[in-house]
Design a protein around this motif. Structure first.
Motif, mmCIF file in Angstrom:
data_model
loop_
_atom_site.group_PDB
_atom_site.id
_atom_site.type_symbol
_atom_site.label_atom_id
_atom_site.label_comp_id
_atom_site.label_asym_id
_atom_site.label_seq_id
_atom_site.Cartn_x
_atom_site.Cartn_y
_atom_site.Cartn_z
ATOM 1 N N ILE A 129 0.778 -1.045 -0.016
ATOM 2 C CA ILE A 129 -0.005 0.164 0.057
ATOM 3 C C ILE A 129 0.965 1.100 -0.030
ATOM 4 O O ILE A 129 1.609 1.277 0.889
ATOM 5 N N GLU A 130 0.686 2.078 -0.831
ATOM 6 C CA GLU A 130 1.374 3.445 -1.108
ATOM 7 C C GLU A 130 1.034 4.324 0.219
ATOM 8 O O GLU A 130 -0.103 4.462 0.612
ATOM 9 N N GLY A 131 2.234 5.057 0.704
ATOM 10 C CA GLY A 131 1.954 5.812 1.808
ATOM 11 C C GLY A 131 2.373 5.082 3.004
ATOM 12 O O GLY A 131 2.698 5.757 4.150
ATOM 13 N N VAL A 132 2.220 3.755 3.176
ATOM 14 C CA VAL A 132 2.741 2.855 4.227
ATOM 15 C C VAL A 132 4.373 2.912 4.373
ATOM 16 O O VAL A 132 5.016 2.582 3.370
ATOM 17 N N LYS A 133 4.866 3.391 5.675
ATOM 18 C CA LYS A 133 6.210 3.558 5.595
ATOM 19 C C LYS A 133 6.797 2.334 6.482
ATOM 20 O O LYS A 133 7.824 1.867 6.265
ATOM 21 N N ARG A 134 5.977 2.001 7.442
ATOM 22 C CA ARG A 134 6.443 1.128 8.347
ATOM 23 C C ARG A 134 5.504 0.069 8.699
ATOM 24 O O ARG A 134 4.030 0.376 8.810
ATOM 25 N N ILE A 135 5.538 -1.235 9.003
ATOM 26 C CA ILE A 135 4.654 -2.462 9.403
ATOM 27 C C ILE A 135 5.489 -2.843 10.478
ATOM 28 O O ILE A 135 6.747 -3.292 10.562
ATOM 29 N N ARG A 136 4.679 -2.717 11.657
ATOM 30 C CA ARG A 136 5.187 -3.564 12.978
ATOM 31 C C ARG A 136 4.221 -4.556 13.363
ATOM 32 O O ARG A 136 3.026 -4.572 13.297
ATOM 33 N N LEU A 137 4.956 -5.799 13.753
ATOM 34 C CA LEU A 137 3.984 -7.044 14.317
ATOM 35 C C LEU A 137 3.844 -6.956 15.848
ATOM 36 O O LEU A 137 4.962 -6.595 16.390
ATOM 37 N N SER A 138 2.726 -7.159 16.409
ATOM 38 C CA SER A 138 2.737 -7.257 17.720
ATOM 39 C C SER A 138 3.298 -8.998 17.857
ATOM 40 O O SER A 138 3.820 -9.608 17.169
ATOM 41 N N SER A 139 3.008 -9.672 19.268
ATOM 42 C CA SER A 139 3.521 -10.791 19.723
ATOM 43 C C SER A 139 3.441 -11.976 18.596
ATOM 44 O O SER A 139 2.204 -12.192 18.138
ATOM 45 N N LEU A 140 4.633 -12.436 18.313
ATOM 46 C CA LEU A 140 4.458 -13.665 17.557
ATOM 47 C C LEU A 140 4.737 -15.105 18.275
ATOM 48 O O LEU A 140 5.328 -14.743 19.118
ATOM 49 N N GLU A 141 3.995 -16.043 18.009
ATOM 50 C CA GLU A 141 4.486 -17.258 18.288
ATOM 51 C C GLU A 141 5.502 -18.101 17.789
ATOM 52 O O GLU A 141 5.461 -18.107 16.558
ATOM 53 N N PRO A 142 6.391 -18.587 18.609
ATOM 54 C CA PRO A 142 7.512 -19.278 17.797
ATOM 55 C C PRO A 142 7.083 -20.556 16.783
ATOM 56 O O PRO A 142 7.742 -20.707 15.794
ATOM 57 N N VAL A 143 6.103 -21.071 17.083
ATOM 58 C CA VAL A 143 5.787 -22.302 16.180
ATOM 59 C C VAL A 143 5.352 -21.873 14.978
ATOM 60 O O VAL A 143 5.193 -22.586 14.035
ATOM 61 N N ILE A 144 4.949 -20.488 14.642
ATOM 62 C CA ILE A 144 4.745 -20.052 13.407
ATOM 63 C C ILE A 144 6.098 -19.671 12.370
ATOM 64 O O ILE A 144 6.094 -19.803 11.163
ATOM 65 N N MET A 145 7.073 -19.694 13.300
ATOM 66 C CA MET A 145 8.308 -19.267 12.502
ATOM 67 C C MET A 145 9.238 -20.503 11.860
ATOM 68 O O MET A 145 10.408 -20.918 12.053
ATOM 69 N N ASN A 146 8.523 -21.264 10.812
ATOM 70 C CA ASN A 146 9.368 -22.274 10.126
ATOM 71 C C ASN A 146 10.257 -21.516 8.963
ATOM 72 O O ASN A 146 10.118 -20.322 8.642
ATOM 73 N N ASP A 147 10.709 -22.378 8.412
ATOM 74 C CA ASP A 147 11.897 -21.614 7.304
ATOM 75 C C ASP A 147 11.129 -21.171 6.269
ATOM 76 O O ASP A 147 11.619 -19.880 5.859
ATOM 77 N N GLU A 148 10.214 -21.446 5.838
ATOM 78 C CA GLU A 148 9.147 -20.800 4.794
ATOM 79 C C GLU A 148 8.813 -19.342 5.126
ATOM 80 O O GLU A 148 8.996 -18.438 4.501
ATOM 81 N N PHE A 149 8.174 -19.245 6.488
ATOM 82 C CA PHE A 149 7.850 -18.256 6.824
ATOM 83 C C PHE A 149 8.802 -17.131 7.130
ATOM 84 O O PHE A 149 8.425 -16.120 6.835
ATOM 85 N N ILE A 150 9.630 -17.557 7.600
ATOM 86 C CA ILE A 150 10.976 -16.493 7.872
ATOM 87 C C ILE A 150 11.530 -16.219 6.658
ATOM 88 O O ILE A 150 11.774 -14.899 6.438
ATOM 89 N N GLU A 151 11.755 -16.962 5.328
ATOM 90 C CA GLU A 151 12.278 -16.604 4.474
ATOM 91 C C GLU A 151 11.227 -15.304 3.832
ATOM 92 O O GLU A 151 11.883 -14.449 3.342
ATOM 93 N N ARG A 152 9.843 -15.523 3.863
ATOM 94 C CA ARG A 152 9.273 -14.608 3.338
ATOM 95 C C ARG A 152 9.047 -13.384 4.013
ATOM 96 O O ARG A 152 9.026 -12.177 3.370
ATOM 97 N N LEU A 153 9.082 -13.660 5.412
ATOM 98 C CA LEU A 153 9.010 -12.339 6.178
ATOM 99 C C LEU A 153 10.099 -11.529 6.243
ATOM 100 O O LEU A 153 9.988 -10.153 6.197
ATOM 101 N N LEU A 154 11.380 -11.944 5.942
ATOM 102 C CA LEU A 154 12.567 -11.382 6.073
ATOM 103 C C LEU A 154 12.640 -10.520 4.310
ATOM 104 O O LEU A 154 13.502 -9.606 4.301
#
Length: 434
Positions: A221-246
């Motif tokens: 979305i144009e105009g959005v400068k930053r996206i911040r996430l509230s609390s994440l659960e470690p169980v979601i952080m698999n290799d595919e998720f991390i690769e896309r997240l970064l």
């Protein structure tokens, strides 16, 4: 009529209070400070700990003291979990849980007509549609919270929230996008994706929609400068998720990754579905690409069965990870949770001792993290006047509280490049790079 609001607890509660306030404003109510005399007081409660319950009761008492003839509305998690307890409080006129907040104005009007106490609590926790509570602004804030999800199905043994919020319900991508675009037009630049358990986003929706899809949508979305996430659960952080997240360029280099304990034995008792080795692996993977990333977390000390060895393991683990900020909680047994009935409860004095030790460790880690950025440049979103005279304050992308001397050139709500010149435990000081 004048109306005042008081909010306890999490970012979700802050979002919901703002949404409810806008409903009243649309219906001709004048919003005033909670310390002022008002016709209606709305107290949005939290019940994470017994202290939260007590603070809710204190706010109710304060409202009636400020204006004895006022209408006091109690909403949120506390009455949802303990409706009978709240109903017994004489000063409460209207009781609403964590559903049907859109009807709150109607409830107030009904009470004005017949002066009879209203108890609108639905005790069922069936999976229903996400309740839309839209916002158009955030009072006194430069960051906008976007509620994307409701409910939690994890049932950690210490947590009452699944009973307060029910099953996971996800907001549609279209609705999220519309709200972000609306707030971009209002001038907001940073958007915090929040919910009760945002890691579970999409599990109730058709198709394979997940939290990553939300981030991708907002990132575009144009105009959005930053996206911040509230609390994440470690169980979601698999290799595919991390690769896309970064890969998202607007995502802040700050992850609040829930830990709770650095002892595998205690994690199992807590019904947390990961190990310390898995947690450490996630951190290492992220740091390979984001060397400036800030990891923040929550730690519970004094959980039933936590020995001195378990506590020491947690201390060593948080030092190994090098968190930039730790929220330390003494275990608070909540009636209705499994942990409430567990044996080997830790003595209150011992919990206090461990809490003090962990807080000192947290302060040291914060200072160490802040010190790494002295003489470096960070981008800081200026938010508001600081408690320190002559300073504005704001946060960097990696969530460092930054103080900057006031100047007519500085506009709150804008992002500036700031050279960090001094580091402290709770914050850093910097100067704008012209």
């Amino acid at each position: 009529m004048k109306i005042a609001f008081y909010t306890l607890g999490c970012k979700v509660n802050q979002y919901e209070t703002q949404a409810v306030a806008e409903l009243f404003k649309e219906n001709g109510f004048e919003i005033v400070d909670f310390d002022s005399k008002a016709d209606v007081y709305v107290i949005n409660t939290c019940t994470v700990t017994n202290i939260s319950d007590r603070k809710s009761r204190q706010a109710i008492k304060k409202a009636k003291k400020l204006s004895p003839q006022s209408i006091v509305v109690v909403m949120g998690c506390y009455p949802q979990v303990y409706p009978k307890e709240v109903e017994k409080i004489e000063d409460v006129d209207i009781i609403i849980g964590t559903k049907d907040r859109q009807r709150i104005v109607d409830y107030v009007r009904q009470y004005l007509e017949d002066k009879k106490k209203i108890v609108a609590i639905d005790g069922e926790y069936k999976r229903e549609a996400f309740e839309e509570l839209k916002i158009s602004e955030f009072n006194d804030r430069s960051r906008a919270f976007i509620k994307i999800e409701e409910g939690c199905d994890q049932f950690c043994s210490y947590c009452i929230i699944p009973y307060a919020r029910g099953a996971v319900r996800s907001r549609s991508l279209k609705s999220i996008e519309e709200e972000v675009r609306r707030l971009v037009q209002k001038g907001y630049k940073e958007f915090v994706m929040t919910g009760i358990n945002i890691s579970a986003y999409g599990k109730d929706l058709e198709g394979k929609v997940t939290l990553i899809d939300v981030i991708e949508k907002v990132n575009g979305i144009e105009g959005v400068k930053r996206i911040r996430l509230s609390s994440l659960e470690p169980v979601i952080m698999n290799d595919e998720f991390i690769e896309r997240l970064l890969g998202f360029d607007k995502l802040c280099h700050h992850l609040h990754l829930s830990l709770q304990s650095g002892s595998d034995k205690i994690l199992k008792l807590m019904n947390r579905h990961y190990t310390t080795d898995q947690y450490r692996s996630i951190v290492e993977r992220v740091r390979q690409k984001w060397d400036d990333v800030a990891f923040t977390t929550d730690i519970i000390v004094g959980f039933p069965g936590e020995t001195e060895e378990d506590f020491n393991d947690t201390v060593k683990f948080v030092q190994t990870i090098g968190f930039s900020r730790i929220h330390v909680f003494r275990f608070s047994p909540k009636k209705g949770t499994k942990a409430y009935e567990m044996s080997n409860q830790v003595d209150n004095k011992e919990k206090e001792r461990r809490s003090k030790i962990m807080k000192e460790v947290a302060k040291d880690l914060s200072y160490q993290f802040h010190r790494k950025f002295v003489d470096n440049t960070l981008e800081v979103l200026i938010e508001q006047d600081s408690d320190f005279d002559g300073y504005y304050e704001g946060y960097s992308g990696n969530y460092i509280r930054t103080l900057i001397r006031k100047s007519h050139m500085i506009v709150p709500g804008e992002i500036y490049k700031v050279k960090i010149i001094q580091a402290y435990e709770q914050y850093v000081k910097g100067e704008i790079i012209q």
